[in-house]
Design an enzyme around this catalytic site. Structure first.
Site: not given
Length: 267
Positions: A8, A132
């Site tokens: 990401k 995350d």
């Protein structure tokens, strides 16, 4: 069973305040990209992990993928598994590779053993492994807030842009990056300005880690400058670094950044 955890990037990252529990509140937008690892689980006599590709510091048996297995095993009594991880996502780059790997292991185990875990349940398991990690369960663009582990849907699509990622041979410690951060309320909420055209993001969509990281590692700052010089409409360091991504209106090649750096095109 085989899966391909993806990296990401952070479209903006504002560190807004220090929490009483020692963590920080923040706001960011997690956006999945096409750079991928590969992770495989198979039945075995004993649970273990083998890592191939990019070297990961530390004992493979302490890898987040193994921790994900043991966490679910404690609740469901799973058979032993051999975990094979092919590491392609750079380490210490702000790309969430380790978080993606363990989240995808959770999804693989849920599928293989028919555990019946909902998305929310898998996210709750993932949150125990890292702030995350839960993002990679649904793996779609989100506005993230609080510790970065609470999400709201974010309708954003960068497919019209040619995306470049540059990873210099620098490892930025997340802990060290946080140690030099000064929390502050942003002038403009990322939640609002992220919906503007990316051509307007420069100097508006920011990463609070850049100030201190660029001082310690000026090479990372130079990469961002070089990407803008090459015609990027937007460039930013991802997470706590050290990678920098950029959006271009058309395909580019950047040979001046390729050696000894790692450059990934059209991510």
């Amino acid at each position: 069973m085989l899966s391909f955890p993806n990296a990401k990037i952070n479209l903006g990252l504002n560190i807004t305040e220090k929490r009483a529990d020692g963590y920080h509140n923040l706001e960011t937008v997690f956006y999945p990209i096409g750079l991928k690892d590969a992770v495989e689980i198979s039945d075995a006599e004993l649970t273990s992990c083998k890592i191939h590709g990019i070297h990961i510091p530390g004992d493979a048996q302490d890898n987040l993928c193994v921790k994900a297995y043991h966490m679910l095993n404690a609740d469901f009594g799973l058979p032993p598994q051999q975990i094979n991880l092919l590491k392609n996502i750079p380490v210490g780059a702000g790309l969430g590779g380790g978080s993606a790997d363990c989240a995808f292991v959770i999804k693989l185990l849920n599928q293989k053993f028919n555990l019946g875990l909902s998305v929310e349940a898998m996210q709750n398991y993932a949150r125990k492994l890292g702030t995350d990690c839960a993002f990679f369960i649904e793996n779609k663009p989100v506005y993230a807030f609080n510790k970065g582990d609470e999400f709201e849907s974010c309708e954003i699509d960068l497919s019209a842009y040619f995306k470049v990622l540059v990873k210099p041979p620098i490892h930025v410690s997340t802990g060290d990056a946080y140690a030099h951060i000064k929390p502050r309320k942003p002038l403009h909420s990322l939640k609002e300005i992220i919906h503007l055209s990316p051509t307007t993001w420069k100097n508006k969509v920011i990463n609070d880690f850049e100030d201190s990281v660029f001082v310690k590692y000026p090479q990372i700052h130079q990469i961002k400058t070089s990407l803008y010089d090459a015609g990027a409409v937007f460039a930013l360091m991802s997470g706590s670094g050290s990678s920098v991504f950029a959006l271009f209106n058309k395909a580019v090649k950047l040979p001046e950044l390729e050696q000894p750096n790692l450059v990934y095109y059209d991510i």
